[in-house]
Design an enzyme around this catalytic site. Sequence first.
Site, short mmCIF file in Angstrom:
data_model
loop_
_atom_site.label_atom_id
_atom_site.label_comp_id
_atom_site.label_asym_id
_atom_site.label_seq_id
_atom_site.Cartn_x
_atom_site.Cartn_y
_atom_site.Cartn_z
CE LYS A 61 -3.42 1.72 3.15
NZ LYS A 61 -4.17 1.43 4.37
CE LYS B 297 10.22 -9.94 0.23
NZ LYS B 297 9.85 -10.85 -0.77
CE LYS C 156 10.54 -10.84 -8.09
NZ LYS C 156 9.67 -11.95 -8.43
#
Length: 326
Positions: free
Chosen positions: A113, A193, A196
């Site tokens: 979000k 983490k 991409k």
Amino acid sequence: MSNLVFSGIQPSGQLHIGNYLGAIINWLELQEKYPCIFAIVDYHSISVPFNPQEKRQEIKELALDFLALGINPKKSQIIIQSHLPEHLELAWILGTITPLSWLERIPTFKSKKQQHQQYLNLGLLSYPVLMSADILLYKANLVPVGEDQLPHIELTNQIAKRFNQMFGKTFPEIKPILTVQSRIMGLNRPNDKMSKSLGKSNYLALTDLPKTIRQKIKSATTDSDNQIKLDWEKKPGISNLLSIYHLFTKKTIDQICQQYQNKGYAQFKSDLAEIIIEQLSPFQNKRQRLSNKPGYINKIISNGEKKAKKIAQATLREVKQKIGLL
Ligand code: AQP
């Protein structure tokens, strides 16, 4: 109840070592023991901005990755989510028994979000319901995923439990299967983490060329004390690289620290890059060979989907019957 494994990956760019070390290595082990369904979850991947011109290619590339990594079509089924509309049908039904409050507190929804404020859509919110449907459609009970997906598995269990209470026992309890290091951190942001969407220098793609691997590892964020030791709190960058070294070589962290005592980060990083290049080379070669066989890959997918469809249709029939729609 017999065991069945289900897991999926979005076709949304290159696979990275986070996907591999955090989830896919478990797929390879599990397929030796249980029937498995591995899905290219393309519907999931359109909940964030995407390029329609690239999507088809991304799906093909991911199928190629699965096979080159060692998914064995004799043991496991590879499917493309959008080829089986049963996923969406079940997702709708499950969505009707899922309280909004369960979805609004999911961490991935909260972060997506923030990330996609101009693209806030219903799909982002209902993403975990579709993931629940992906799993429950096959009554899979073992789901190998990275740590970031645990809230989704918990939600799947909540939804399944609610469905079972409302309409009678239908779905099994799901068990997430984690790898030893189920959270690989980003190369240039070792507190988050590997992802991409955080840019190419954040992740190491499985298809990166040796030159790129050397350059990315060399410029991975580390602290300045030049001491190789595991300390996630104070030294997240070097700890992440250490754990990647450990996962690729199977040497223990202590052995690696010993080996690089007084050698410094430059030598360690340079060796790590060469190890990764060597480890990825069989995958990259196989991928290259398979890329010339699109017909073979399509056949594998269509065979996998035929088998999966039978299970999917049976579950959906049962569900519809139980809720009074048939
Ligand atoms: N860094 C990671 N460490 C461990 N496991 C990871 N996974 C992803 N990143 C890591 C696991 O890989 C599987 C596929 O995930 P996905 O298709 O949902 O891809 P993703 O999580 O969307 O990958 P990215 O790179 O993080 O994409 P963006 O940036 O779009 O969010 C899952 O099992 C996941 O846990």
